[in-house]
Design a protein around this motif. Structure first.
Motif, PDB file in Angstrom:
ATOM      1  N   MET A 167       0.860  -1.221   0.125  1.00 26.19           N
ATOM      2  CA  MET A 167      -0.089  -0.050   0.045  1.00 26.19           C
ATOM      3  C   MET A 167       0.895   1.265  -0.026  1.00 26.19           C
ATOM      4  O   MET A 167       0.392   2.413  -0.477  1.00 26.19           O
ATOM      5  N   LEU A 168       2.227   1.145   0.385  1.00 27.57           N
ATOM      6  CA  LEU A 168       3.139   2.380   0.619  1.00 27.57           C
ATOM      7  C   LEU A 168       3.541   2.746  -1.059  1.00 27.57           C
ATOM      8  O   LEU A 168       4.863   2.542  -1.158  1.00 27.57           O
ATOM      9  N   GLY A 169       2.699   3.053  -1.727  1.00 25.50           N
ATOM     10  CA  GLY A 169       2.951   3.034  -3.326  1.00 25.50           C
ATOM     11  C   GLY A 169       1.950   2.687  -4.011  1.00 25.50           C
ATOM     12  O   GLY A 169       0.788   2.545  -3.597  1.00 25.50           O
ATOM     13  N   PRO A 170       2.063   2.406  -5.146  1.00 23.39           N
ATOM     14  CA  PRO A 170       1.017   1.920  -6.082  1.00 23.39           C
ATOM     15  C   PRO A 170       0.488   0.482  -5.299  1.00 23.39           C
ATOM     16  O   PRO A 170       1.246  -0.419  -4.934  1.00 23.39           O
ATOM     17  N   ILE A 171      -0.791  -0.006  -5.303  1.00 18.54           N
ATOM     18  CA  ILE A 171      -1.481  -0.824  -4.765  1.00 18.54           C
ATOM     19  C   ILE A 171      -0.783  -2.083  -5.391  1.00 18.54           C
ATOM     20  O   ILE A 171      -0.854  -2.264  -6.904  1.00 18.54           O
ATOM     21  N   ASP A 172      -0.433  -3.210  -4.568  1.00 21.60           N
ATOM     22  CA  ASP A 172       0.174  -4.331  -5.499  1.00 21.60           C
ATOM     23  C   ASP A 172      -0.256  -5.496  -4.508  1.00 21.60           C
ATOM     24  O   ASP A 172      -0.016  -5.592  -3.130  1.00 21.60           O
ATOM     25  N   ILE A 173      -0.684  -6.744  -4.871  1.00 23.58           N
ATOM     26  CA  ILE A 173      -0.934  -7.747  -4.256  1.00 23.58           C
ATOM     27  C   ILE A 173      -0.102  -8.798  -4.950  1.00 23.58           C
ATOM     28  O   ILE A 173      -0.248  -9.037  -5.984  1.00 23.58           O
ATOM     29  N   LYS A 174       0.847  -9.387  -3.715  1.00 22.57           N
ATOM     30  CA  LYS A 174       1.978 -10.475  -4.420  1.00 22.57           C
ATOM     31  C   LYS A 174       1.407 -11.718  -3.635  1.00 22.57           C
ATOM     32  O   LYS A 174       1.016 -11.821  -2.431  1.00 22.57           O
ATOM     33  N   GLY A 175       1.616 -12.893  -4.502  1.00 23.53           N
ATOM     34  CA  GLY A 175       1.407 -14.161  -4.122  1.00 23.53           C
ATOM     35  C   GLY A 175       0.076 -14.920  -4.068  1.00 23.53           C
ATOM     36  O   GLY A 175       0.124 -15.956  -3.725  1.00 23.53           O
ATOM     37  N   ALA A 176      -0.947 -14.134  -4.781  1.00 22.62           N
ATOM     38  CA  ALA A 176      -2.342 -14.776  -5.142  1.00 22.62           C
ATOM     39  C   ALA A 176      -1.901 -15.728  -6.076  1.00 22.62           C
ATOM     40  O   ALA A 176      -1.357 -15.577  -7.124  1.00 22.62           O
ATOM     41  N   SER A 177      -2.466 -16.960  -5.692  1.00 23.45           N
ATOM     42  CA  SER A 177      -1.989 -18.159  -6.467  1.00 23.45           C
ATOM     43  C   SER A 177      -3.220 -18.535  -7.570  1.00 23.45           C
ATOM     44  O   SER A 177      -2.926 -19.515  -8.372  1.00 23.45           O
ATOM     45  N   GLY A 178      -4.206 -18.119  -7.202  1.00 17.21           N
ATOM     46  CA  GLY A 178      -5.715 -18.284  -8.251  1.00 17.21           C
ATOM     47  C   GLY A 178      -5.613 -17.430  -9.480  1.00 17.21           C
ATOM     48  O   GLY A 178      -4.746 -16.540  -9.775  1.00 17.21           O
TER      49      GLY A 178
END
Length: 247
Positions: free
Chosen positions: A1-12
């Motif tokens: 969240m401390l920058g562009p929103i990014d989600i890592k590790g989503a496996s689906g």
């Protein structure tokens, strides 16, 4: 969240039409664990009457996208499996903001090498202004926490920059202030840290360049804003005055 929103590790997998809502739901739950469906409705669909036909597909798609942990448990458990009928992410899901807060608390409380290192690690998490690049039609609920994040980043950057300058670590002082400016480029308290660091190093050319950079930033804000009085006074004291010769 401390920058562009990014989600890592989503496996689906997730359909592109559902991705924005799934990201927002994940971020909302990371910051607001243990909410009911009314809170989710108000955050993701403010001002709308929401029913299960709208809400449940988003939650289900998000659950499938996030996948499961090594223990086989879903990263977004089914509400009936939580014990209190509340929505929350599993403990295996972490975020940079909570890590930043933990490191900042440690660093601000300890005025030693370990404390400085904690502050540096906190600032290393900053990639830009929190929530950069979000859809302007979404995340209205996040505005207060964005301001909280920006304020906390500036505080940590100022503290570490000051500590470094006081020990004559000029590169460290500049790094800390510049890291904070990634989140709040308009923060003059951090620009003043940079001015002081350059002055301490005797680098007048860099000081002039930094002052010009702030002037440019201020010109871009709301059609132009004045430099803070404290900043202007500091520059008057730090920059050498032109030599005048009488004839």
């Amino acid at each position: 969240m401390l920058g562009p929103i990014d989600i890592k590790g989503a496996s689906g997998r997730i359909d592109s039409s559902r991705r924005s809502a799934a990201i927002e739901l994940t971020v909302f739950l990371a910051l607001n664990p243990g909410v009911d469906h009314h809170a989710i409705d108000a955050a993701l669909w403010p001002g709308r009457r929401v029913d299960k036909g709208l809400r449940n597909p988003v939650i289900s798609c998000t659950r499938s996208w996030l996948g499961k942990g090594l223990d086989g448990k879903a990263h977004l458990p089914r509400v009936q499996d939580t014990g209190d009928s509340r929505y929350r992410l599993s403990s295996a899901v972490t975020c940079d903001w909570t890590r930043f807060q933990r490191l900042a608390r440690t660093g601000l409380a300890q005025h030693d090498e370990d404390g400085d290192l904690a502050l540096r690690r906190a600032l290393a998490l900053v990639r830009g202004r929190p929530f950069t690049g979000i859809d302007p039609q979404r995340y209205a609920w996040a505005e207060p926490v964005i301001q909280e994040m920006v304020s906390a980043i500036v505080d940590v950057a100022y503290e570490l920059s000051t500590r470094c300058r006081e020990t004559n670590d000029i590169p460290g002082a500049l790094w800390a202030a510049q890291r904070g400016l990634l989140a709040a480029e308009e923060s003059e308290i951090l620009h003043r840290q940079i001015f002081l660091a350059h002055h301490t190093a005797g680098d007048i050319a860099a000081l002039r360049e930094a002052a010009a950079s702030l002037a440019h930033i201020n010109e871009q804000l709301l059609g132009g804003v004045d430099m803070e009085a404290e900043t202007a006074e500091l520059l008057r004291n730090l920059l050498p005055r032109p030599i005048t010769r009488a004839r």
